[in-house]
Motif scaffolding. Structure first.
Motif, PDB file in Angstrom:
ATOM      1  N   SER A   1       0.818  -1.212   0.000  1.00 20.19           N
ATOM      2  CA  SER A   1       0.000   0.000   0.000  1.00 20.19           C
ATOM      3  C   SER A   1       0.850   1.259   0.000  1.00 20.19           C
ATOM      4  CB  SER A   1      -0.940   0.021   1.220  1.00 20.19           C
ATOM      5  OG  SER A   1      -1.914  -0.990   1.121  1.00 20.19           O
TER       6      SER A   1
ATOM      7  N   PRO B   1      -2.470   4.976  -8.986  1.00 16.44           N
ATOM      8  CA  PRO B   1      -3.522   5.660  -8.221  1.00 16.44           C
ATOM      9  C   PRO B   1      -4.232   4.683  -7.283  1.00 16.44           C
ATOM     10  CG  PRO B   1      -3.644   6.231 -10.557  1.00 16.44           C
ATOM     11  CD  PRO B   1      -2.642   5.133 -10.447  1.00 16.44           C
ATOM     12  N   ARG B   2      -4.538   5.140  -6.081  1.00 17.62           N
ATOM     13  CA  ARG B   2      -5.156   4.251  -5.092  1.00 17.62           C
ATOM     14  C   ARG B   2      -6.467   3.653  -5.594  1.00 17.62           C
ATOM     15  NH1 ARG B   2      -3.607   3.856   0.022  1.00 17.62           N
ATOM     16  NH2 ARG B   2      -5.745   3.445   0.695  1.00 17.62           N
ATOM     17  N   TRP B   3      -7.260   4.446  -6.309  1.00 14.88           N
ATOM     18  CA  TRP B   3      -8.548   3.931  -6.784  1.00 14.88           C
ATOM     19  C   TRP B   3      -8.357   2.758  -7.745  1.00 14.88           C
ATOM     20  CZ3 TRP B   3      -9.433   3.677 -11.968  1.00 14.88           C
ATOM     21  CH2 TRP B   3      -8.681   4.518 -12.792  1.00 14.88           C
ATOM     22  N   LYS B   4      -7.224   2.732  -8.407  1.00 15.56           N
ATOM     23  CA  LYS B   4      -6.940   1.662  -9.359  1.00 15.56           C
ATOM     24  C   LYS B   4      -6.241   0.478  -8.701  1.00 15.56           C
ATOM     25  CE  LYS B   4      -4.761   1.040 -13.911  1.00 15.56           C
ATOM     26  NZ  LYS B   4      -4.024   1.742 -14.994  1.00 15.56           N
ATOM     27  N   TRP B   5      -5.310   0.768  -7.781  1.00 14.77           N
ATOM     28  CA  TRP B   5      -4.481  -0.267  -7.197  1.00 14.77           C
ATOM     29  C   TRP B   5      -5.151  -1.005  -6.036  1.00 14.77           C
ATOM     30  CZ3 TRP B   5      -1.225  -3.833  -7.674  1.00 14.77           C
ATOM     31  CH2 TRP B   5      -0.476  -4.339  -6.593  1.00 14.77           C
ATOM     32  N   GLN B   6      -5.822  -0.286  -5.145  1.00 16.21           N
ATOM     33  CA  GLN B   6      -6.353  -0.920  -3.940  1.00 16.21           C
ATOM     34  C   GLN B   6      -7.366  -2.036  -4.220  1.00 16.21           C
ATOM     35  OE1 GLN B   6      -5.671  -0.891  -0.597  1.00 16.21           O
ATOM     36  NE2 GLN B   6      -3.796   0.176  -1.205  1.00 16.21           N
ATOM     37  N   PRO B   7      -8.289  -1.895  -5.178  1.00 17.48           N
ATOM     38  CA  PRO B   7      -9.175  -3.033  -5.459  1.00 17.48           C
ATOM     39  C   PRO B   7      -8.416  -4.278  -5.910  1.00 17.48           C
ATOM     40  CG  PRO B   7     -10.095  -1.018  -6.363  1.00 17.48           C
ATOM     41  CD  PRO B   7      -8.704  -0.685  -5.915  1.00 17.48           C
TER      42      PRO B   7
END
Length: 342
Positions: free
Chosen positions: A45, A53-59
């Motif tokens: 993380s 981008p977090r919206w792309k990576w976190q899922p």
């Protein structure tokens, strides 16, 4: 103690100390699923490590990677785990390095110097250790990330975490962060001595200097890591007095589909075997301590790739760890950065 002219209810102020804090990458608390998941979640993380981008990576991270990878990573850690102390080798070695540094520092500067270690990911956390040092009276801290070469995903994120920890302190100590030591003569000398010991003074046909990899894009964006790795290899060759062509520089631990720094070690050693190199040695100058990348990846996957391609003799040269010459290097770096404080 409290100032002599303070009111009776003044809070106690501990005697002032100077702190020395070394930081390593980190380690899971165990090789079970949940310990591995917590560790990998913190590590992957970090936007310095994965800069999507977090919206792309976190899922992707939460939905796919952290469902499966803790099992495979845990199995790998289990093969190298220090069962006697119930900890990873990285933890054992970092503690040994800290104890050696503490003994040297106290002998040189006395008990007003405090020496501790922290991990960027996992325990003991940077926040926990910095808080303890401040509470113990450290008004100044020298911070040494245990990465010989600088990279945004290693040295910089260790510094980031130090500064985050300082943000939590009402009374912040003065801090000095140490430069990378990839080209210091004492570090190169320690590396060269480790090679000569491991090879009993013999010159190998091929020595592969395997560094941790990173996306090639980071180099193009200005990260100096690749260039510092190349310089370390060149200086090591010169220190050993070897001709060109004996030391190859390669990169390991590739993650994801993006192009990383090349050549990839796992492919390079197999290519060497197919070219007729039956006897090679491998060293890891980017690691200050043996860890999962050296004890399992190099001596497992990379060794197997070499042998499956026809290689016969694979010699791994351990990291400098708590070798006295490595402790000398650390002490020299610390002396330079602590100057005027003790």
């Amino acid at each position: 103690m409290t100032p002599a002219d303070s009111p009776a209810d003044h809070p106690r102020i501990p005697p002032a100390k100077t702190g020395i804090l070394i930081a390593n990458l980190g380690t899971p608390d165990g090789y079970d699923y949940w310990s591995m998941r917590r560790y990998l979640n913190e590590f992957l993380s970090d936007s310095r490590v994965i800069d999507l981008p977090r919206w792309k990576w976190q899922p992707i991270l939460q939905g796919i990677i952290l469902t499966r990878r803790p099992f495979s990573s845990g199995a790998n850690y289990k093969t190298i785990w220090n069962e006697e102390k119930d900890e990873s080798p990285l933890m054992t070695i970092t503690r040994d390095q800290t104890e050696a540094l503490r003994a040297r520092a106290v002998a040189e500067w006395g008990n007003d110097v405090m020496v501790e270690f922290c991990m960027r990911y996992g325990n003991p956390s940077t926040q926990e250790v910095v808080g303890g040092m401040v509470e113990a009276g450290c008004r100044r801290i020298v911070f040494l990330p245990l990465y010989p070469q600088y990279a945004g995903a290693t040295s910089a994120t260790a510094n980031d975490q130090l500064f985050r920890a300082l943000m939590e302190q009402r009374r912040q100590p003065a801090v000095r962060t140490c430069e990378p030591y990839f080209d210091r003569p004492d570090y190169i000398g320690a590396l060269a001595a480790s090679v000569e010991r491991a090879l009993d003074g013999q010159k190998p046909v091929k020595l592969v200097a395997s560094y941790h990899g990173m996306p090639r894009r980071y180099l193009m964006q200005g990260d100096p890591y690749y260039c510092q790795c190349q310089k370390t290899s060149r200086l090591l060759q010169e220190r050993l007095g070897w001709e060109d062509g004996i030391i190859d520089t390669s990169f390991q631990s590739v993650f994801g589909r993006e192009e990383w720094l090349r050549p990839y070690t796992v492919e390079h050693v197999a290519d060497l075997a197919r070219q007729g190199y039956r006897d090679i040695a491998v060293i890891s100058p980017a690691f200050a301590s043996d860890c999962i990348e050296t004890l399992e990846e190099i001596q497992g996957e990379i060794r197997e790739a070499f042998e499956h391609a026809g290689g016969e003799r694979f010699t791994y040269i351990p990291c400098l760890n708590a070798d006295p010459e490595h402790i000398d290097v650390m002490m020299n770096v610390i002396r330079e950065n602590i100057a005027g404080w003790v």
